[in-house]
Design a protein around this motif. Structure first.
Motif, PDB file in Angstrom:
ATOM      1  N   ASP A  39      47.242  37.974  52.055  1.00  0.00           N
ATOM      2  CA  ASP A  39      46.158  36.995  52.097  1.00  0.00           C
ATOM      3  C   ASP A  39      44.858  37.780  51.981  1.00  0.00           C
ATOM      4  N   ASP A  40      44.325  37.897  50.734  1.00  0.00           N
ATOM      5  CA  ASP A  40      43.143  38.740  50.506  1.00  0.00           C
ATOM      6  C   ASP A  40      42.012  37.953  49.871  1.00  0.00           C
ATOM      7  N   PRO A  41      40.775  38.179  50.324  1.00  0.00           N
ATOM      8  CA  PRO A  41      39.626  37.632  49.598  1.00  0.00           C
ATOM      9  C   PRO A  41      39.567  38.225  48.184  1.00  0.00           C
ATOM     10  N   ARG A  42      39.007  37.472  47.251  1.00  0.00           N
ATOM     11  CA  ARG A  42      38.996  37.864  45.850  1.00  0.00           C
ATOM     12  C   ARG A  42      38.440  39.284  45.633  1.00  0.00           C
ATOM     13  N   ASP A  43      37.335  39.644  46.297  1.00  0.00           N
ATOM     14  CA  ASP A  43      36.681  40.921  45.967  1.00  0.00           C
ATOM     15  C   ASP A  43      37.454  42.144  46.444  1.00  0.00           C
ATOM     16  N   VAL A  44      38.409  41.963  47.352  1.00  0.00           N
ATOM     17  CA  VAL A  44      39.156  43.143  47.776  1.00  0.00           C
ATOM     18  C   VAL A  44      40.611  43.107  47.301  1.00  0.00           C
ATOM     19  N   VAL A  45      40.907  42.152  46.385  1.00  0.00           N
ATOM     20  CA  VAL A  45      42.288  42.037  45.908  1.00  0.00           C
ATOM     21  C   VAL A  45      42.725  43.305  45.185  1.00  0.00           C
ATOM     22  N   ASP A  46      43.903  43.774  45.541  1.00  0.00           N
ATOM     23  CA  ASP A  46      44.498  44.899  44.825  1.00  0.00           C
ATOM     24  C   ASP A  46      45.478  44.320  43.798  1.00  0.00           C
ATOM     25  N   ALA A  47      44.993  44.197  42.556  1.00  0.00           N
ATOM     26  CA  ALA A  47      45.768  43.504  41.528  1.00  0.00           C
ATOM     27  C   ALA A  47      47.139  44.153  41.322  1.00  0.00           C
ATOM     28  N   GLU A  48      47.169  45.462  41.434  1.00  0.00           N
ATOM     29  CA  GLU A  48      48.434  46.149  41.176  1.00  0.00           C
ATOM     30  C   GLU A  48      49.485  45.810  42.233  1.00  0.00           C
ATOM     31  N   GLN A  49      49.033  45.780  43.475  1.00  0.00           N
ATOM     32  CA  GLN A  49      49.911  45.406  44.578  1.00  0.00           C
ATOM     33  C   GLN A  49      50.524  44.025  44.340  1.00  0.00           C
ATOM     34  N   ILE A  50      49.642  43.080  43.963  1.00  0.00           N
ATOM     35  CA  ILE A  50      50.118  41.702  43.803  1.00  0.00           C
ATOM     36  C   ILE A  50      51.058  41.573  42.618  1.00  0.00           C
ATOM     37  N   SER A  51      50.754  42.281  41.541  1.00  0.00           N
ATOM     38  CA  SER A  51      51.629  42.131  40.369  1.00  0.00           C
ATOM     39  C   SER A  51      53.026  42.696  40.650  1.00  0.00           C
ATOM     40  N   LYS A  52      53.133  43.569  41.632  1.00  0.00           N
ATOM     41  CA  LYS A  52      54.471  44.039  42.028  1.00  0.00           C
ATOM     42  C   LYS A  52      55.313  42.891  42.572  1.00  0.00           C
ATOM     43  N   TYR A  53      54.657  41.991  43.320  1.00  0.00           N
ATOM     44  CA  TYR A  53      55.388  40.835  43.857  1.00  0.00           C
ATOM     45  C   TYR A  53      55.807  39.881  42.742  1.00  0.00           C
TER      46      TYR A  53
END
Ligand SMILES: Nc1ncnc2c1ncn2[C@@H]1O[C@H](COP(=O)(O)OP(=O)(O)O)[C@@H](O)[C@H]1O
Ligand SMILES: [Mg+2]
Lengths: 229, 308
Positions: free
Chosen positions: A212-226
């Protein structure tokens, strides 16, 4: 605005959502990311009262929704654009939008809906089933907006839509939020779209919220792993 | 069987029997309309539909008696009052039944068949207890009796024309409500996708209840028309429910034009053949013809064309 707390949802004996907690602020756009089968549609349907809540609570501006029927939730300000759009295919475009007016109590389709989607005005006499996928998506959103919602739910709106139109849809959703001051919950598998629209990005995995991350601190790479299988 | 008649005679016979079949045609159309509305909306086959019709017939009979006894000067107009009362009586009973019984069985089609069949037996017994086992007949006002002479050998019954015009009016009104009104839009949305209709804010249960009431109310009007061709008894509705199913299936479900065409052809065949042979023989031939055509066209006369 909308508060989901400790929400458990099951199909018969098999529990699919295991105690979700999500709070959506007024005017906020929240994206819920997750692969197929992780429970996004189940969450949306249970929010709309299409499948019953096993335990937990869903409340809007303090009013408990989880015991209400679908149409009562719509009257309270929830609107739904389902996966696969589910427009009334043998009814005309205009009639499709008008089905949403029952909840708002208005007689005629408000002009700002057609301003948002001019193509629907052009095609208002056509049967919904004869529209292209992108146009049907616009129609489903227009129908939901006709109920004058406070919280708009969209289940995988980019599914089966051309990439060029996806960009435009992100813009439209933000415009809807800005002009109408509503909150949006959108489930997605397309990360770029989510990053485009959302103020906050959640990840659902096997029926639980794992990020659960606010947009400006999203780690795109982390999420794309999911999201990758 | 045609051998004994000249061509001119045959022509007159066909035309006159055709007009004689108009009331039967009207009863079929109204019954089928109600049955189809209910089936389309909630997938319920209403086995008690004939009893809702008979309720309308009894209401017509009571209204006629009431006018004869208390308002003889207005007797000539009683039929209009009777039809309206029949509509509301059958409609109200329909809504009550939907609320008390049917809505609990929506996801169990076989159970609704049984339940509505049981309901039909209950209603028959109720009619027997209330109105007696004897059949009752309704007296028509003077202006509806008699017929209009068109040529030397062709006469057209006035009540037949009157009932048919009314039926067409009601059919048009129902079509208008379904396709132009707010309420009709809700009904069509529920028919297309019940879950989604709820999720755009339509109270599907209330729509169900009113739709069931509307279907039954139209059956009540059919009952009013029925009093002109038959006498009303507790079990008179039974004879019509099978015919009505036949009309619906033959016409192709979900097609208004089909229902009308099918009601027309079945009632006309029936009525014309009855002139030449016994009623039951006429029915057998009609049935055979329908079965034959359905074997060639299982989807019915008119199937609705929709993109899937
Ligand atoms: N009608 C159903 N009955 C039983 N299990 C279901 C049903 N619909 C979905 N599921 C299960 O619930 C889980 C979540 O599905 P769903 O909410 O559709 O996921 P998503 O929308 O994220 O792809 C999956 O494991 C799926 O198999
Ligand atoms: Mg899904």
């Amino acid at each position: 605005m909308l508060a989901i707390s400790d929400l458990h949802v099951a199909y018969g004996q098999s529990e699919v959502l295991h105690g979700l907690n999500v709070a959506v602020a007024p005017n906020e756009i929240v994206a819920i990311m997750g692969r197929n089968g992780m429970g996004k549609t189940t969450l949306m349907k249970s929010l709309m009262g299409i499948i019953p809540t096993k335990s937990g609570s869903v409340s809007m501006e303090g009013a408990e929704l989880s015991t209400l029927k679908s149409y009562e939730r719509v009257a309270k300000g929830l609107a739904y654009v389902p996966q696969g759009r589910m427009i009334f295919s043998s009814m005309t475009v205009k009639e499709n939008i008008e089905t949403g007016l029952v909840a708002s109590g208005e007689r005629d389709v408000p002009g700002d809906i057609y301003e948002l989607f001019p193509v629907l005005l052009e095609m208002k006499g056509r049967r919904g089933g004869n529209l292209s996928g992108g146009q049907q998506q616009q129609l489903a959103i227009a129908r939901a907006l006709a109920t004058k919602p406070k919280v708009l739910l969209l289940d995988e709106p980019t599914e089966g839509i051309q990439p060029s139109i996806i960009k435009e849809m992100a813009r439209t959703l933000k415009q809807i939020r800005d002009t109408r001051g509503l909150s949006i919950i959108v489930s997605e598998q397309v990360l770029s779209f989510a990053l485009d629209v959302a103020d906050r990005v959640l990840v659902i995995e096997n029926g639980e919220i794992v990020r659960d991350d606010p947009r400006d601190v999203v780690d795109a790479e982390q999420i794309s792993k999911y999201l990758s299988v | 069987m045609f051998g004994d008649y000249s061509i001119g005679d045959l022509g007159s016979i066909f035309v006159m029997q055709g007009f004689a079949g108009l009331i039967l045609f009207s009863v079929y159309v109204l019954m089928a309309l109600g049955l189809a509305i209910i089936f389309g909306q909630m997938g319920v086959i209403n086995m008690a539909h004939g009893e809702f019709m008979i309720l309308g017939a009894y209401v017509t009979w009571m209204t006629s008696n009431f006018f004869q006894a208390f308002l003889p000067s207005l007797f000539s107009g009683y039929f209009f009052v009777a039809m309206i009362l029949a509509f509301f009586a059958s409609g109200a009973l329909g809504m009550l039944v939907e609320w008390a019984l049917i809505r609990h069985l929506y996801k169990r089609p076989l159970d609704t068949l049984l339940a509505t069949w049981g309901l039909s037996l209950i209603l028959q017994q109720a009619y027997r207890s209330i109105f007696g086992a004897r059949e009752v007949g309704v007296e028509l006002p003077q202006w509806m009796l008699g017929s209009q002479k068109v040529t030397d050998s062709i006469e057209v019954p006035i009540n037949g024309i009157f009932v048919m015009c009314l039926t067409l009016l009601i059919t048009i009104a129902v079509a208008y409500v379904m396709y132009k009104s707010r309420w009709g839009r809700q009904v069509r949305a529920v028919v297309q996708n019940r879950i989604m209709a709820g999720a755009v804010g339509i109270n599907t249960e209330r729509v169900d209840c009113y739709t069931f009431g509307l279907g039954c109310g139209i059956a009540g009007i059919a009952g009013s028309a029925f009093t002109m061709i038959g006498s009303t008894g507790p079990t008179s509705g039974q004879l019509y429910i099978v015919d009505t199913f036949l009309v619906v299936v033959f016409g192709g479900a979900a097609s208004l034009v089909g229902t009308i065409a099918s009601a027309f052809s079945i009632s006309q065949t029936q009525s014309t053949l009855e002139f030449f042979m016994s009623g039951s023989m006429a029915k057998v031939l009609t049935l055979l013809a329908v079965v034959g055509i359905l074997m060639l066209r299982p989807q019915g006369l008119f199937a609705l064309k929709v993109r899937k």
